[in-house]
Enzyme design. Structure first.
Site, PDB file in Angstrom:
ATOM      1  N   LYS A   1       0.833  -1.228  -0.105  1.00 53.40           N
ATOM      2  CA  LYS A   1       0.099  -0.016  -0.086  1.00 53.40           C
ATOM      3  C   LYS A   1       1.060   1.229   0.164  1.00 53.40           C
ATOM      4  CE  LYS A   1      -4.661  -1.401   1.475  1.00 53.40           C
ATOM      5  NZ  LYS A   1      -5.385  -1.353   2.589  1.00 53.40           N
TER       6      LYS A   1
ATOM      7  N   LYS B   1      -4.829  -9.194  -7.029  1.00 49.85           N
ATOM      8  CA  LYS B   1      -5.889  -9.406  -6.117  1.00 49.85           C
ATOM      9  C   LYS B   1      -7.084  -8.578  -6.770  1.00 49.85           C
ATOM     10  CE  LYS B   1      -6.101  -7.599  -2.186  1.00 49.85           C
ATOM     11  NZ  LYS B   1      -5.927  -6.910  -0.766  1.00 49.85           N
TER      12      LYS B   1
ATOM     13  N   LYS C   1     -10.501  -2.556  -4.253  1.00 50.13           N
ATOM     14  CA  LYS C   1     -11.273  -1.578  -4.449  1.00 50.13           C
ATOM     15  C   LYS C   1     -10.190  -0.376  -4.831  1.00 50.13           C
ATOM     16  CE  LYS C   1     -13.084  -2.289   0.476  1.00 50.13           C
ATOM     17  NZ  LYS C   1     -13.063  -1.766   1.638  1.00 50.13           N
TER      18      LYS C   1
HETATM   19  P1  TYM Z   1     -10.962  -4.906   3.952  1.00 51.34           P
HETATM   20  O1  TYM Z   1     -12.016  -3.785   4.159  1.00 51.34           O
HETATM   21  O2  TYM Z   1      -9.708  -4.584   3.012  1.00 51.34           O
HETATM   22  O3  TYM Z   1     -11.623  -6.302   3.237  1.00 51.34           O
HETATM   23  C1  TYM Z   1     -12.895  -6.957   4.021  1.00 51.34           C
HETATM   24  C2  TYM Z   1     -12.501  -8.420   3.947  1.00 51.34           C
HETATM   25  O4  TYM Z   1     -12.612  -8.664   2.396  1.00 51.34           O
HETATM   26  C3  TYM Z   1     -11.676  -9.539   2.148  1.00 51.34           C
HETATM   27  N1  TYM Z   1     -11.017  -9.202   0.838  1.00 51.34           N
HETATM   28  C4  TYM Z   1     -11.127 -10.301  -0.062  1.00 51.34           C
HETATM   29  N2  TYM Z   1     -11.332 -11.845   0.126  1.00 51.34           N
HETATM   30  C5  TYM Z   1     -10.950 -12.587  -1.180  1.00 51.34           C
HETATM   31  N3  TYM Z   1     -10.493 -11.815  -2.206  1.00 51.34           N
HETATM   32  C6  TYM Z   1     -10.222 -10.495  -2.299  1.00 51.34           C
HETATM   33  N4  TYM Z   1      -9.714 -10.061  -3.556  1.00 51.34           N
HETATM   34  C7  TYM Z   1     -10.403  -9.846  -1.344  1.00 51.34           C
HETATM   35  N5  TYM Z   1     -10.347  -8.393  -0.986  1.00 51.34           N
HETATM   36  C8  TYM Z   1     -10.699  -8.313   0.224  1.00 51.34           C
HETATM   37  C9  TYM Z   1     -10.436  -9.234   3.212  1.00 51.34           C
HETATM   38  O5  TYM Z   1      -9.500 -10.285   3.412  1.00 51.34           O
HETATM   39  C10 TYM Z   1     -11.412  -8.792   4.526  1.00 51.34           C
HETATM   40  O6  TYM Z   1     -11.647  -9.955   5.298  1.00 51.34           O
HETATM   41  N6  TYM Z   1      -8.009  -5.008   7.977  1.00 51.34           N
HETATM   42  C11 TYM Z   1      -9.228  -5.418   7.401  1.00 51.34           C
HETATM   43  C12 TYM Z   1     -10.200  -4.978   8.229  1.00 51.34           C
HETATM   44  C13 TYM Z   1     -10.281  -5.322   9.583  1.00 51.34           C
HETATM   45  C14 TYM Z   1     -10.678  -6.420  10.405  1.00 51.34           C
HETATM   46  C15 TYM Z   1     -10.115  -6.086  11.625  1.00 51.34           C
HETATM   47  C16 TYM Z   1     -10.824  -7.660   9.826  1.00 51.34           C
HETATM   48  C17 TYM Z   1     -10.044  -4.343  10.565  1.00 51.34           C
HETATM   49  N7  TYM Z   1     -10.108  -4.896  11.826  1.00 51.34           N
HETATM   50  C18 TYM Z   1     -10.378  -7.442  12.561  1.00 51.34           C
HETATM   51  C19 TYM Z   1     -10.871  -8.818  10.758  1.00 51.34           C
HETATM   52  C20 TYM Z   1     -10.679  -8.518  12.215  1.00 51.34           C
HETATM   53  C21 TYM Z   1      -9.340  -4.778   6.141  1.00 51.34           C
HETATM   54  O7  TYM Z   1      -8.739  -3.839   5.499  1.00 51.34           O
HETATM   55  O8  TYM Z   1     -10.415  -5.554   5.240  1.00 51.34           O
END
Ligand code: TYM
Length: 333
Positions: A114, A198, A201
């Site tokens: 990032k 991947k 967004k």
């Molecule tokens: P975030 O907001 O980027 O993504 C949310 C969830 O979607 C999953 N994900 C994917 N899974 C499969 N293929 C993809 N291309 C893909 N893109 C995103 C992510 O793995 C995630 O599960 N840091 C985390 C948010 C967070 C969190 C937490 C998660 C903050 N605190 C505590 C679990 C527990 C994040 O940025 O997810």
């Protein structure tokens, strides 16, 4: 056995098929199991680790809640709230940042990706973001954390932080070491334009992803334009090894139909992409159109969405403030 589920999603707009198949679909299944206690957090503190427009952020927080509900999460059977409202998250993150090691954080690949080449210009928040994520999980004694593959390293860090806190302060089992729940086959949905990247967004081209708010026509158009190769579809998994785009599309079809990759391969072996893409667009529209329509409908019911967040806040705040109070005592405040 009761599982205590915690997971979070960033309200940064453009929630896509990767978020859905990698995480949210699993949230719904876990939430449907009466045994489980589920907490789903809209992680707005995480969102501001990169610049956000305040007006859009406010809208995206509601849209994330709307997406949870539209996908099938039951607000009566789970706690849905936004992170910034529960001040224990920021507080616990600070305490844990005094336990975690720089060396651990330096290994985080997501930060490297990032921040890109110009690390000096990345925010401190982006760097320490996995500590806040650890705080999120540990405040609720979560036993299981459903996430996509990209969050695996952050969860391992969370486990290390929990263990180190417990050791440093001789507080055995005070912070519960959580287990990741990562769906083997579908934990990494790839870009429609490049099967090695991947689905994300932040990718500039909207053609690289299916957004959960896309209508039928854009789904058909995006799948039509999705990158493929020239060979017909193979008859076994091994032949997919050097065909990342084909593998990704077959995986998406499998996940949406609750089939294994092998089962999907059997259906389409020897067929050409145009026939497969037609079937894929069809199932995508069938599954996603009701979600997209429901999101649009719910976005006109702001009071309803705000009420869910308020109710969730009260419940989450009770749990988290109690835990952080105990952390204070343990640390010596
Ligand atoms: P975030 O907001 O980027 O993504 C949310 C969830 O979607 C999953 N994900 C994917 N899974 C499969 N293929 C993809 N291309 C893909 N893109 C995103 C992510 O793995 C995630 O599960 N840091 C985390 C948010 C967070 C969190 C937490 C998660 C903050 N605190 C505590 C679990 C527990 C994040 O940025 O997810």
């Amino acid at each position: 056995m009761t599982k205590k589920i915690f997971s979070g999603v960033q309200p940064t707009g453009n929630l896509h098929l990767g978020n859905y198949l990698g995480a949210i679909k699993n949230f719904v299944e876990l939430n449907n199991d009466k045994e489980n206690e589920c907490i789903f957090c809209v992680v707005d503190l995480h969102a501001i680790t990169v610049k956000q427009d305040p007006k859009e952020l406010r809208n995206n927080i509601r849209e994330t809640v709307a997406t949870f509900i539209a996908s099938g999460i039951n607000p009566e059977k789970s706690i849905i709230f936004n992170q910034s409202k529960v001040s224990a998250h920021a507080e616990a993150a600070w305490i844990l940042s005094c336990v975690a090691k720089m060396g651990w954080l330096n290994r985080m690949t997501q930060f490297k990706e990032k921040a890109g080449k110009d690390k000096e210009k990345a925010s401190i928040g982006l760097y320490s973001y996995p500590i806040l994520m650890a705080a999120d999980i540990l405040l609720y004694d979560a036993s299981h954390v459903p996430v996509g593959e990209d969050q695996k390293q952050h969860l391992e860090l969370c486990r290390d932080i929990a263990q180190k806190f417990n050791n440093d302060f001789e507080a055995e089992n005070f912070l519960k070491v959580p287990e990741p729940l990562i769906q083997k086959e579908f934990s990494r949905i790839m870009s429609l334009k490049d099967g090695k990247k991947k689905m994300s967004k932040s990718e500039i081209s909207d053609l690289s992803r299916i957004n959960l708010t896309d209508d039928k026509d854009s789904i058909i158009n995006k799948i039509k334009k999705a990158k493929t190769d020239v060979s017909p579809l193979p008859s076994n998994i091994k032949d997919l090894e050097k065909r990342p785009e084909a593998k990704n599309l077959l995986r998406i079809f499998s996940s949406l139909n609750n089939l294994s990759l092998e089962e999907t391969i059997k259906i389409f072996e020897g067929k050409n992409f145009s026939e497969f893409k037609e079937k894929l667009s069809q199932v995508l529209s069938e599954k996603l159109e009701p979600i997209s329509k429901e999101i649009t409908k719910l976005m006109n019911e702001k009071d309803f969405l705000d009420k869910i967040l308020l109710d969730g806040y009260k419940k989450a705040n009770d749990i988290a403030s109690d835990k952080v109070k105990k952390m204070h005592e343990i640390v010596g405040f």
